[in-house]
Design a protein around this motif. Structure first.
Motif, short mmCIF file in Angstrom:
data_model
loop_
_atom_site.label_atom_id
_atom_site.label_comp_id
_atom_site.label_asym_id
_atom_site.label_seq_id
_atom_site.Cartn_x
_atom_site.Cartn_y
_atom_site.Cartn_z
N LEU A 48 0.83 -1.20 0.00
CA LEU A 48 0.00 0.00 0.00
C LEU A 48 0.86 1.25 0.00
O LEU A 48 0.59 2.21 -0.73
CB LEU A 48 -0.92 -0.02 1.23
CG LEU A 48 -1.79 1.22 1.45
CD1 LEU A 48 -2.74 1.42 0.28
CD2 LEU A 48 -2.56 1.11 2.75
N PHE A 49 1.94 1.24 0.79
CA PHE A 49 2.78 2.43 0.86
C PHE A 49 3.85 2.44 -0.24
O PHE A 49 4.73 3.29 -0.21
CB PHE A 49 3.40 2.55 2.25
CG PHE A 49 2.43 3.14 3.23
CD1 PHE A 49 2.32 4.51 3.37
CD2 PHE A 49 1.60 2.34 3.98
CE1 PHE A 49 1.41 5.06 4.26
CE2 PHE A 49 0.70 2.86 4.87
CZ PHE A 49 0.60 4.24 5.02
N GLN A 50 3.76 1.50 -1.17
CA GLN A 50 4.46 1.66 -2.43
C GLN A 50 3.60 2.47 -3.40
O GLN A 50 4.11 3.13 -4.30
CB GLN A 50 4.80 0.29 -3.04
CG GLN A 50 5.88 -0.45 -2.28
CD GLN A 50 6.12 -1.83 -2.85
OE1 GLN A 50 5.25 -2.41 -3.49
NE2 GLN A 50 7.30 -2.37 -2.60
N VAL A 51 2.28 2.40 -3.21
CA VAL A 51 1.37 3.22 -4.02
C VAL A 51 1.29 4.64 -3.45
O VAL A 51 1.34 5.62 -4.19
CB VAL A 51 -0.04 2.58 -4.06
CG1 VAL A 51 -1.02 3.48 -4.79
CG2 VAL A 51 0.03 1.21 -4.74
N ILE A 52 1.19 4.75 -2.12
CA ILE A 52 1.18 6.06 -1.46
C ILE A 52 2.64 6.43 -1.18
O ILE A 52 3.27 5.89 -0.27
CB ILE A 52 0.38 6.01 -0.14
CG1 ILE A 52 -1.02 5.48 -0.38
CG2 ILE A 52 0.35 7.39 0.50
CD1 ILE A 52 -1.90 6.38 -1.21
N ALA A 53 3.17 7.32 -1.97
CA ALA A 53 4.60 7.65 -1.87
C ALA A 53 4.89 8.71 -0.81
O ALA A 53 5.98 8.74 -0.24
CB ALA A 53 5.12 8.13 -3.23
N ILE A 139 -7.63 -4.70 -1.86
CA ILE A 139 -7.48 -4.47 -0.43
C ILE A 139 -8.66 -5.03 0.36
O ILE A 139 -8.49 -5.56 1.46
CB ILE A 139 -7.31 -2.96 -0.16
CG1 ILE A 139 -5.90 -2.52 -0.57
CG2 ILE A 139 -7.55 -2.62 1.31
CD1 ILE A 139 -5.65 -1.06 -0.38
N LEU A 140 -9.87 -4.95 -0.20
CA LEU A 140 -11.07 -5.34 0.54
C LEU A 140 -11.41 -6.82 0.41
O LEU A 140 -12.38 -7.28 1.02
CB LEU A 140 -12.26 -4.49 0.07
CG LEU A 140 -12.16 -3.00 0.41
CD1 LEU A 140 -13.32 -2.24 -0.18
CD2 LEU A 140 -12.11 -2.79 1.93
N ARG A 141 -10.63 -7.57 -0.38
CA ARG A 141 -10.93 -9.01 -0.50
C ARG A 141 -10.79 -9.72 0.84
O ARG A 141 -11.68 -10.45 1.28
CB ARG A 141 -9.99 -9.65 -1.52
CG ARG A 141 -10.32 -9.32 -2.97
CD ARG A 141 -9.21 -9.85 -3.88
NE ARG A 141 -9.46 -9.48 -5.27
CZ ARG A 141 -8.57 -9.65 -6.25
NH1 ARG A 141 -7.37 -10.16 -5.96
NH2 ARG A 141 -8.87 -9.31 -7.49
N GLY A 142 -9.65 -9.50 1.50
CA GLY A 142 -9.42 -10.14 2.79
C GLY A 142 -10.44 -9.77 3.84
O GLY A 142 -11.00 -10.65 4.51
N PRO A 143 -10.72 -8.47 4.05
CA PRO A 143 -11.73 -8.09 5.03
C PRO A 143 -13.12 -8.68 4.76
O PRO A 143 -13.84 -9.03 5.69
CB PRO A 143 -11.76 -6.56 4.93
CG PRO A 143 -10.37 -6.20 4.51
CD PRO A 143 -9.95 -7.30 3.59
#
Length: 451
Positions: A48-53, A139-143
């Motif tokens: 996720l924080f590879q997308v949010i730089a 991201i929402l698959r697991g939840p």
């Protein structure tokens, strides 16, 4: 998360085998599932924080809330381990996973609302909406699966554990479905380049540097737990020293001698498994998703080493419990090391992409890497079979074997080098013999050669 398992108290009068079947196996199974889920959450957080730089105050606070819930997961696991048939623990664990997913989704939405915080490739893309939708889906698959597990736990709890396990293997299930669909229907059109770039960040395996950092953290925590157990349970009480041992602290410490032996042996095993792991990833240049899964399984069993210490330091009398404690320790060590060996074998199938030239087949370090990675599986299996054959095999002998293993590493390097030197000398002598024969044949006349 290993503490509820490692600190399971078993009375010396009880049979360890029955407790393993009734209590420990359930706790260990729940521990493995939840440990792997936490690892999946960590990997998703890294991607996720590879997308949010870039981050600002809002993202920092959202991430802090996410970390708070992640640190609460061991408590929910403790409830699951203590009450595996009660839905409260599963529901609490699943609820934490759902809220973590929602917070991560909020981070994505906020990041796309402020494009200057995103990765440069996504900023430059004209399809940011496609990016956002695709990221949220992953991201929402697991939840979503955890939410279903929480609901089903109130009706049929075994299915909820199966769903939690699906969170771990979901990417592999998706790949299998795509592969089967491709074989039956045919390949579909390629996705746009932008989605391929996104897939690189969230679906591809993590870099080996991130995998090493996470692994080092697990090894450090396991080593810390070992010394905490020594400090907590093996410091004599001042009143006991005065009443039982006549103010002789040395005599009081003699009572804990077997515990110190178990500690040093367990620490040596932890340290050498870390050394083997470091040597393995020193030669790995690129990791695959399957290698990451194997590494996660290895780390899960590394987390079981405090349990091995607790068992082998508790049952010291000549009894069946002592033998079974050694066998449990051998099983934990075997699986922790065999998954390391499997990582290297997997890397060999794609050695040009995953290994440097020294560790490839025929490389200078290939034979030594094989011997180094095979040592602990062989030693743990050998100790396991010795417990079945020798009635006098004890924890003291087992711990001494563990402490001697470092010298086996040194002997291995010497043995491998001597063996390779002998093989090279024999092969070079054979080549020289062929060269001499060829030269003699060239000096002979055609008639002599024919005769």
């Amino acid at each position: 998360m290993i503490l509820p398992v490692a600190h399971t108290k078993i009375h010396p009068d009880q049979k360890l085998g029955e407790n393993i079947q009734q209590l420990l196996l359930t706790k260990i199974a729940v521990y493995l599932v939840t440990f792997l889920i936490v690892t999946v959450a960590w990997a998703a957080h890294v991607r996720l924080f590879q997308v949010i730089a870039q981050i600002d105050d809002v993202l920092a606070l959202l991430n802090l809330a996410c970390m708070m819930l992640i640190t609460f997961l061991p408590y929910s696991f403790a409830l699951m381990a203590a009450f595996p048939h009660v839905p409260v623990g599963v529901s609490m664990f699943s609820a934490c996973a759902v809220v973590i997913g929602l917070i991560q989704a909020g981070i994505v939405v906020y990041g796309f609302y402020h494009p200057n915080l995103l990765n440069h490739q996504i900023q430059a893309s004209e399809n940011r909406a496609v990016y956002q939708r695709h990221i949220l889906e992953i991201i929402l698959r697991g939840p979503v699966i955890c939410f279903l597990a929480a609901i089903i736990s109130f009706f049929f709890i075994p299915v909820s554990y199966v769903l939690l396990g699906l969170v771990i293997f979901f990417p592999f299930v998706i790949r299998l479905i795509i592969w089967c669909k491709t074989k039956t229907v045919g390949s579909k059109e390629e996705e746009p380049r932008s989605l391929e770039t996104f897939t690189f960040y969230l679906s591809e395996p993590l870099s080996k540097e991130r995998m090493e950092a996470f692994s080092d953290g697990v090894y450090a925590i396991v080593a810390t737990l070992l010394i905490l157990d020594i400090c907590e349970d093996n410091v004599p009480d001042s009143r006991d020293v005065k009443d039982k041992f006549h103010d002789s602290l040395i005599e009081a410490l003699n009572e804990y001698g077997r515990n110190f032996l178990a500690y040093f042996a367990s620490f040596v095993t932890t340290g050498l498994l870390w050394f083997v792991h470091h040597s393995l990833f020193f030669h790995i240049t690129k990791t695959t998703q399957f290698m990451g899964l194997l590494n996660t399984f290895s780390l899960a069993f590394i987390g079981g080493l405090p349990l091995a210490y607790q068992l082998t330091s508790e049952f010291v009398e000549k009894s069946q419990n002592e033998i079974e404690a050694i066998q449990v320790s051998c099983v934990i060590t075997f699986f922790a090391s065999i998954f390391q060996f499997a990582i290297w074998i997997t890397a060999l199938f794609h050695e040009r992409e995953t290994l440097d030239h020294l560790a490839r087949y025929g490389g200078e370090e290939h034979a030594f890497m094989f011997a180094k990675l095979a040592l602990y599986p062989c030693v743990s299996l050998g100790a396991f079979f010795l417990t079945c054959l020798l009635s006098k095999f004890s924890t003291a002998i087992f711990h001494i074997m563990q402490i001697i293993v470092p010298f086996a590493f040194l002997a291995l390097r010497l043995l491998v080098r001597m063996s390779l030197a002998i093989i090279r000398s024999v092969s070079s002598a054979s080549r020289r013999k062929h060269v001499v024969l060829d030269e003699e044949e060239t000096r002979l006349s055609p008639a002599e050669t024919l005769s």
